[in-house]
Design an enzyme around this catalytic site. Sequence first.
Site, PDB file in Angstrom:
ATOM      1  N   HIS A 378       0.787  -1.235   0.000  1.00  0.00           N
ATOM      2  CA  HIS A 378       0.000   0.000   0.000  1.00  0.00           C
ATOM      3  C   HIS A 378       0.815   1.279   0.000  1.00  0.00           C
ATOM      4  CE1 HIS A 378      -4.280  -1.046   0.353  1.00  0.00           C
ATOM      5  NE2 HIS A 378      -3.841  -2.174   0.896  1.00  0.00           N
ATOM      6  N   LYS A 569      -8.456  14.293   3.279  1.00  0.00           N
ATOM      7  CA  LYS A 569      -7.684  13.043   3.382  1.00  0.00           C
ATOM      8  C   LYS A 569      -6.824  13.161   4.629  1.00  0.00           C
ATOM      9  CE  LYS A 569      -6.224  13.996  -0.846  1.00  0.00           C
ATOM     10  NZ  LYS A 569      -6.915  12.910  -1.387  1.00  0.00           N
ATOM     11  N   ARG A 570      -6.067  12.107   4.965  1.00  0.00           N
ATOM     12  CA  ARG A 570      -5.178  12.225   6.124  1.00  0.00           C
ATOM     13  C   ARG A 570      -4.221  13.395   5.916  1.00  0.00           C
ATOM     14  NH1 ARG A 570      -5.376   8.362  10.478  1.00  0.00           N
ATOM     15  NH2 ARG A 570      -3.538   9.427  11.233  1.00  0.00           N
ATOM     16  N   LYS A 575       0.919  14.498   1.035  1.00  0.00           N
ATOM     17  CA  LYS A 575      -0.366  14.863   0.400  1.00  0.00           C
ATOM     18  C   LYS A 575      -0.468  16.365   0.132  1.00  0.00           C
ATOM     19  CE  LYS A 575      -2.808  10.860   2.351  1.00  0.00           C
ATOM     20  NZ  LYS A 575      -3.289  10.106   1.188  1.00  0.00           N
ATOM     21  N   THR A 677      -7.997   6.620  -3.169  1.00  0.00           N
ATOM     22  CA  THR A 677      -9.322   6.279  -3.719  1.00  0.00           C
ATOM     23  C   THR A 677     -10.322   7.426  -3.585  1.00  0.00           C
ATOM     24  OG1 THR A 677      -9.845   5.212  -1.619  1.00  0.00           O
ATOM     25  CG2 THR A 677      -9.139   3.792  -3.419  1.00  0.00           C
ATOM     26  N   LYS A 681     -14.135   8.720  -5.744  1.00  0.00           N
ATOM     27  CA  LYS A 681     -15.425   9.071  -5.130  1.00  0.00           C
ATOM     28  C   LYS A 681     -15.885  10.439  -5.631  1.00  0.00           C
ATOM     29  CE  LYS A 681     -13.898   6.342  -1.273  1.00  0.00           C
ATOM     30  NZ  LYS A 681     -13.005   6.366  -0.126  1.00  0.00           N
TER      31      LYS A 681
END
Length: 846
Positions: A378, A569-570, A575, A677, A681
Site C-alpha cells: 500500500h 484526506k489524512r 499529500k 481512492t 469518489k
Amino acid sequence: MSRPLSDQERRKQISIRGIVGAESVAELKRGFNRHLHFTLVKDRNVATPRDYYFALAHTVRDHLVGRWIRTQQYYYEKDPKRIYYLSLEFYMGRTLQNTMINLGLQNACDEAIYQLGLDMEELEEIEEDAGLGNGGLGRLAACFLDSMATLGLAAYGYGIRYEYGIFNQKIRDGWQVEEADDWLRHGNPWEKARPEYMLPVHFYGRVEHAATGAKWVDTQVVLALPYDTPVPGYLNNTVNTMRLWSARAPNDFNLRDFNVGDYIQAVLDRNLAENISRVLYPNDNFFEGKELRLKQEYFVVAATLQDIIRRFKASKFGSTDSVGIVFDSFPDQVAIQLNDTHPAMAIPELMRIFVDIEKLPWNKAWDITKRTFAYTNHTVLPEALERWPVDLVEKLLPRHLQIIYEINQRHLDHIAFLFPNDVDRLQRMSLIEEGGTKRINMAHLCIVGSHAVNGVAKIHSEIVKTQVFEDFAALEPEKFQNKTNGITPRRWLLLCNPGLAELIAEKIGEDYVRDLSQLTKLHGCVDDDLFIREVAKVKQENKVKFALYLEKEYKVKINPSSMFDVHVKRIHEYKRQLMNCLHIITMYNRIRKDPAKLFVPRTVIIGGKAAPGYHMAKMIIKLINAVAQVVNNDPIVGSKLKVIFLENYRVSLAEKVIPATDLSEQISTAGTEASGTGNMKFMLNGALTIGTMDGANVEMAEEAGEENLFIFGMRVEDVTELDREGYNAQKYYDQLPELKEAVDQIKSGFFSPEEPELFSDVVNMLFHHDRFKVFADYEAYVRCQEKVSELYLVSAGLGTRAVYLCVLSPPSAPCAAPGYGFYGPVPGAAARSQQYPHPPSIPKHP
C-alpha cells in the site's frame, strides 16, 4: 394513513432504492414497534431518538438474518473456494442506510418512518461510525467486502474489534485535540457475538525441540472472541461475514501466580490481556514498533488461521482421517489476501501449524503456504514499511522467529545459488536487516511467502517493481501484478448522492450500479440540454444542503454559488495540504491588492486527521486554521473566499461533502501516493480533479482524457531528476514573488500575530528538508488553479455581468447573482436563465 406522493416520490417508487409496497411498509412498521417494545423495552412515551434508531436498525437487520443464514448454508453445501481478506483495519462507517440500499428497502423504510411520525435523516445521524481504520487502506477493505458480496463471492473479512476506533478530532483554538472514540458505548445492533467459536492465542514462552519436532511451551494464553457482522451484496440475497476478534483473558489468567490474598489484583490484571483489542493505532503511512501493535498483528492472524483451518476441515473436501494428505487441496479451497504487511505474521504462523501441529514436511508446507497467500503493498514511503526488531519477536513469538530464520536461510541459499558471490544482493534481499538493531523486513517476508504481490495503481505497481522491490521483481517478474483500487458505487453514489444516482438510472438503466463501465453510455448525453441542467440542479441542491450544514457547524456564511474546492484526506506532508494553504494565501493577497478585480468566488474546504505524534501534520492543521481565521474575517474579502477546516473527517462526513464538491484536490508529489481512492469518489459524484500524475489520477486521466482533468506539476521522472540534481527550495522562493510573499507572511507571524514564531518549524521544513518539494510545484499549481477558475466561470454560465454583480457587491451584502452551479443555472434561477449564455457541454466523462 399515507400522505399523497409528490412526482419525485412517485418516480422513486420504481427506483433503484427499492419499490414501496403498502404491505412492506406495514410489515416494517410492525417490526419497528415490536423491537421498540420487546428489544428496547420502551413505548412511545419514553422512547428517545436513539431508541428509535435501534428499533429501526433491528427491523432492518431482521431482513438480513434469513439471507445471512441461507448464504452460509449455501457455502457449506457447495464448498466453493473461499477468500479471506486479512486486514488490521476496516473503515466501515455507518451500516443502516447501506443495508437498506443493498436490500432494496430504503424507500419502504422512508415511508414507514414517515408514517410513524419520525425523521429518517435524524435517525441515520444517530448511528456511530464504525471507525476501525485510519484512511485509504481501511476504507478499501470495507469497499472490497461490499464488492465481493455483490459479486456473490464466498468472502470473509477478518480483523480486530477495536473498542476504540480512530480518535475523534476536535479543533480547539486551531489545534487538533484527540478524544477517544467510544463507538460501542450504546451497543452495536449489527454484530453478533460468537462465544462458541472462541479460540486461544499464545504469546511468550519458549521452544523445546524433540524427536517429534518443535513444541512451543509455557505460553501465556489470550482468548479471541469473534463478533460477526453481516455484509450484504446489492440486491442479490448474498450476505457475507466480517468476523472481528475481541481479546478476552482466560478465567485462570494470572490467578495461579497469586496467593489467595491477591485475588482482586489478579482479576484486575485481566485487563493486560484484554488491552490487545482496546484501541486502533492511529498511524497512517507511518510504522510504530510497539509491542502491543505486534501483539495485535499476531492476535488477529493466529485466531483467523485456526478458524480457516477449522472451516476447511469441516468441509466435505477436508478430512481428519489422513492428516498427512488432507492439506493438498488447501490452496484450491483457501485464498488469503494480506492487506499490507500488518497481517504478515500469518505466513510463519501457517508454517508453524503445518510443520509443528499437522506434521507436514517443510517443503510441502512451504509450497502450500506460498500458493495460499497473496500480498497487497500500500505504500512506497520508507517510513511506512514495517521492520520489527528481532529481540521483540524473539520475546513475544519465539517459535515464529525460528521459522522466519529458516525461511530466510532457504531463501538466501536460493539467491546465492542464482547469483554466486553477490553479497550486496544477499544483503538487499534478506528478510533480516543487520546493522544496529537487527530487524525483520515484513514486506520481504510477504513477498517471499506469497504467490502474488500487487500494488494498488498502475504507477504505484511500476514503482514497486522498478524501485522498492527491484531485486525481487527481477527474480520472479510473474509474481508482481497491478490491481488498481476501486470504490463501491453503492455507498459512494446511491447512498450519498441519490439525486444523481436516480438521474443516471433514468438515462441508462440501473445495471451501472453493479457495472460502472456502463457509465460510458452517458457520453451520448453530453449535448442533452435538459440532462445537463438536471445534473446541475442536483449538484446545486447538494451544495446548498452542505452550505447549510457548514453554516450550522462552523458559523461561517457560505456562498453556495462559489466553487467548492475540497481537499479531504489524512494530513501528511506528502499529500501537500501545505501547497493548498499557500494557494489560499496567494488568492487572499490578490483580492486584497485589487478588490475590484474579477475573482471567481471559492470556498476552500480542507479536512483530515493527523497522527497524534506527527508534529508537522499538527502544525499544518494549525496553520490552515490560522489562515482561515484571517481570511474569513477580512471585510475586503467578503464572500469571495472562505476557508473551512472540516473537523473530525470520517466516512459519514465524506458522504456529505463529496456530492457537494466542484473541485477535488489530489496533489501529492508524483510517485508518493499509492492510489488515493478519494479521487474516484469525487469523480463519480461529478467533481473535476486538480492533481499531479500520481496514484490513480494517472488512470483516471487515461480513462477520461487528460484534457478533462486539471493536471499540473512534475511527473515521476521529473521528481527523480530533481532528486539527482538536488532540490533547492531557496531558488523557487527567490524567483516567485507571490510565493515569497506568502511564505514571508507565515514566517513574520501575519497569521499568528500573538506568536510570530509559531510556524517557524513549517517554514524551516519547507526550505531545508521538504522531501515532497512543495515550492517546485507551486507555480504550476497556481497557474492550473487559474484555469480552474476560468472554466468554472464559463461552465457556470454566469456571464460577465452576473460575475461582476457577484464580485462587486459590497462584502456585507449577499451575492447579487446566486443560484448558479457548476454546470449552469439552478432552481429558482429560471427567470435569469435567459439572460446569460448556456454553458458548454460538460467534460466528456461521467
